[in-house]
Design a protein around this motif. Structure first.
Motif, short mmCIF file in Angstrom:
data_model
loop_
_atom_site.label_atom_id
_atom_site.label_comp_id
_atom_site.label_asym_id
_atom_site.label_seq_id
_atom_site.Cartn_x
_atom_site.Cartn_y
_atom_site.Cartn_z
N VAL A 201 0.83 -1.20 0.00
CA VAL A 201 0.00 0.00 0.00
C VAL A 201 0.87 1.26 0.00
O VAL A 201 0.60 2.22 -0.74
CB VAL A 201 -0.95 0.00 1.21
N LEU A 202 1.92 1.27 0.80
CA LEU A 202 2.77 2.46 0.90
C LEU A 202 3.57 2.71 -0.38
O LEU A 202 3.82 3.85 -0.76
CB LEU A 202 3.72 2.31 2.09
N ILE A 203 3.96 1.62 -1.07
CA ILE A 203 4.79 1.78 -2.27
C ILE A 203 3.95 1.91 -3.53
O ILE A 203 4.16 2.82 -4.34
CB ILE A 203 5.74 0.58 -2.41
N ASP A 204 2.97 1.02 -3.71
CA ASP A 204 2.19 0.98 -4.95
C ASP A 204 0.87 1.72 -4.89
O ASP A 204 0.31 2.08 -5.93
CB ASP A 204 1.92 -0.48 -5.35
N ASP A 205 0.32 1.90 -3.68
CA ASP A 205 -0.98 2.54 -3.49
C ASP A 205 -2.05 1.96 -4.43
O ASP A 205 -2.67 2.67 -5.22
CB ASP A 205 -0.88 4.05 -3.71
N PRO A 206 -2.28 0.63 -4.37
CA PRO A 206 -3.22 0.00 -5.30
C PRO A 206 -4.68 0.26 -4.91
O PRO A 206 -5.00 0.51 -3.75
CB PRO A 206 -2.90 -1.48 -5.15
N GLN A 207 -5.57 0.18 -5.90
CA GLN A 207 -7.01 0.21 -5.62
C GLN A 207 -7.46 -1.14 -5.07
O GLN A 207 -8.35 -1.21 -4.24
CB GLN A 207 -7.79 0.55 -6.88
N LEU A 208 -6.87 -2.20 -5.59
CA LEU A 208 -7.17 -3.56 -5.16
C LEU A 208 -8.65 -3.90 -5.36
O LEU A 208 -9.30 -4.46 -4.48
CB LEU A 208 -6.78 -3.76 -3.69
N THR A 209 -9.16 -3.58 -6.52
CA THR A 209 -10.55 -3.89 -6.85
C THR A 209 -10.60 -5.01 -7.88
O THR A 209 -9.61 -5.36 -8.51
CB THR A 209 -11.26 -2.66 -7.44
N VAL A 210 -11.80 -5.56 -8.06
CA VAL A 210 -12.09 -6.47 -9.16
C VAL A 210 -12.72 -5.65 -10.26
O VAL A 210 -13.69 -4.91 -10.02
CB VAL A 210 -13.04 -7.60 -8.71
N ARG A 211 -12.17 -5.76 -11.47
CA ARG A 211 -12.65 -4.94 -12.58
C ARG A 211 -13.08 -5.83 -13.74
O ARG A 211 -12.62 -6.96 -13.89
CB ARG A 211 -11.56 -3.96 -13.02
N ASP A 212 -13.99 -5.30 -14.57
CA ASP A 212 -14.53 -6.07 -15.68
C ASP A 212 -13.67 -5.90 -16.94
O ASP A 212 -12.58 -5.31 -16.89
CB ASP A 212 -15.99 -5.71 -15.94
N GLU A 213 -14.19 -6.38 -18.07
CA GLU A 213 -13.40 -6.38 -19.30
C GLU A 213 -13.14 -4.99 -19.84
O GLU A 213 -12.22 -4.79 -20.65
CB GLU A 213 -14.10 -7.24 -20.37
N VAL A 214 -13.93 -4.00 -19.44
CA VAL A 214 -13.69 -2.62 -19.87
C VAL A 214 -13.05 -1.81 -18.76
O VAL A 214 -13.10 -0.58 -18.75
CB VAL A 214 -15.00 -1.95 -20.37
N ASP A 215 -12.46 -2.51 -17.79
CA ASP A 215 -11.69 -1.91 -16.70
C ASP A 215 -12.53 -1.06 -15.76
O ASP A 215 -12.06 -0.08 -15.19
CB ASP A 215 -10.54 -1.07 -17.26
N GLU A 216 -13.78 -1.46 -15.56
CA GLU A 216 -14.65 -0.79 -14.60
C GLU A 216 -14.86 -1.70 -13.41
O GLU A 216 -14.96 -2.92 -13.56
CB GLU A 216 -16.01 -0.45 -15.24
N PRO A 217 -14.96 -1.15 -12.18
CA PRO A 217 -15.19 -1.99 -11.00
C PRO A 217 -16.51 -2.75 -11.10
O PRO A 217 -17.52 -2.18 -11.53
CB PRO A 217 -15.22 -0.98 -9.85
N VAL A 218 -16.50 -4.04 -10.73
CA VAL A 218 -17.72 -4.82 -10.75
C VAL A 218 -18.57 -4.46 -9.53
O VAL A 218 -18.10 -3.79 -8.60
CB VAL A 218 -17.41 -6.34 -10.73
N GLU A 219 -19.83 -4.90 -9.53
CA GLU A 219 -20.76 -4.48 -8.48
C GLU A 219 -20.38 -5.04 -7.12
O GLU A 219 -20.36 -4.32 -6.12
CB GLU A 219 -22.18 -4.93 -8.85
N HIS A 220 -20.10 -6.33 -7.06
CA HIS A 220 -19.83 -6.98 -5.77
C HIS A 220 -18.31 -7.10 -5.58
O HIS A 220 -17.65 -7.91 -6.24
CB HIS A 220 -20.49 -8.35 -5.70
N GLN A 221 -17.76 -6.28 -4.71
CA GLN A 221 -16.32 -6.25 -4.47
C GLN A 221 -15.95 -7.08 -3.24
O GLN A 221 -16.63 -7.02 -2.22
CB GLN A 221 -15.86 -4.80 -4.25
N PRO A 222 -14.85 -7.85 -3.32
CA PRO A 222 -14.35 -8.52 -2.11
C PRO A 222 -13.90 -7.48 -1.08
O PRO A 222 -13.64 -6.32 -1.41
CB PRO A 222 -13.15 -9.32 -2.64
#
Length: 346
Positions: A201-222
């Motif tokens: 988190v400190l180095i990469d600062d990721p979103q850490l989401t699940v995204r669909d084929e058009v790179d949009e976040p899906v509805e149900h996120q872990p």
């Protein structure tokens, strides 16, 4: 007793229902149910749509109404025999007047088990274990979590041919190809926790989401989780993305998994750096590995995994290759290796 061709076909349908895409992940298993009349003709079906919703048997019984009397219920998991957010399915089946119950997997949860015995005591025919390996596969993480009292852990990492996960300057985007990254998001979506360490988190600062084929976040996120004792900035992107995120202030993998299991989580996707990966490996708390190997060399930089305390080749941690898949083409191709710690896997 043996199952009829109609019951076997109904079980295949029930298994398909149990695996219905889009059902929110949660603490409950995926279950499907099909009701057959006396002639073996389907009269109703149902599946569990997530925590707090009717169980598969109740959904099918509701659809069938009075037609359920004298029917056979074909269900992928032993009907539950306890009251949680909903009532016992055993009682619903008895009240509906079903004649026979055919199920695949016995319920490993001691709080919910005993359904088969209760149905038999009520005079209902019961056939157990029909296509059980397939049913266990659908609920592999949930079954593991119940039987082992901790979440199933999948470690994913991307590496070059010379075992590097980042270059000497710390950059790591992108080692794997675009097709491999899309594949990762598909597999991420099967988990209910995405876990990294504070260093990531400190180095990469990721979103850490699940995204669909058009790179949009899906509805149900872990659930997004960062573990470690260092402070994490409140404006880190892990806290801004859709869904829930939290910081577990611990460096102990067993402690982190215990906390997550107490919250009903069953499948952890481990995507931290080499230090966190080494901690989980040394603790024996990795159950599956997805290694994305790109056809590239860096020659220097971070190793894919940190120091494991191994000083001689005879002590190496040997894993078993279950599958190798080529994802993408040409220079963008990546090989995904699926590995389990034992020949049997899960």
């Amino acid at each position: 007793m043996t199952t009829t061709p109609a019951e076997q076909a109904a079980m295949r349908r029930a298994l398909t229902l149990a695996a219905t895409p889009g059902v929110p992940l949660g603490p409950n298993p995926r279950v499907g149910c099909v009701l057959l009349d006396a002639e073996g003709v389907e009269i109703a079906e149902g599946f569990h749509r997530g925590a707090g919703t009717p169980h598969a048997e109740v959904a099918a019984l509701t659809e069938a109404g009075e037609a359920a009397r004298g029917a056979t219920a074909v269900v992928t998991l032993e009907p539950c025999n306890h009251t949680g957010r909903t009532g016992p399915c055993v009682e619903a089946l008895i009240a509906a007047g079903v004649r026979r119950v055919v199920f695949a997997q016995r319920d490993p949860n001691p709080e919910a088990a005993g359904g088969a015995a209760a149905l038999t005591a009520a005079g209902i025919e019961v056939e157990a274990g029909v296509m059980e390996p397939v049913a266990r596969g659908i609920n592999r993480a949930w079954t593991f979590a119940v039987e082992n009292e901790r979440p199933f852990v999948t470690w994913k990492f991307a590496t070059t041919l010379d075992g590097r996960s980042a270059a000497a300057d710390g950059t790591s985007r992108w080692i794997s190809g675009a097709d491999a990254r899309r594949d990762t998001h598909t597999l991420r979506a099967e988990c209910d926790v995405l876990l990294v360490g504070t260093g990531t988190v400190l180095i990469d600062d990721p979103q850490l989401t699940v995204r669909d084929e058009v790179d949009e976040p899906v509805e149900h996120q872990p659930l997004r989780v960062v573990m470690g004792e260092r402070d994490v900035p409140a404006d880190s992107r892990i806290f801004d993305a859709p869904g829930e995120a939290k910081h577990l202030v611990t460096r102990d993998p067993a402690n982190a998994l215990r906390q997550l299991r107490d919250q009903g989580r069953v499948h952890v996707w481990l995507e931290g750096g080499p230090t966190l990966a080494a901690a989980f490996l040394k603790a024996g708390l990795v159950d599956e590995i997805y290694a994305y190997v790109a056809p590239t060399f860096l020659g220097a930089g971070l190793n894919a995994v940190g120091d494991l305390g191994i000083t001689t080749v005879t002590d190496q941690l040997r894993w078993h290759l279950k599958r190798a898949s080529v994802i993408g083409t040409g220079a963008d191709a990546t090989v995904r290796l699926t590995l389990h710690p034992s020949k049997e896997g899960i």
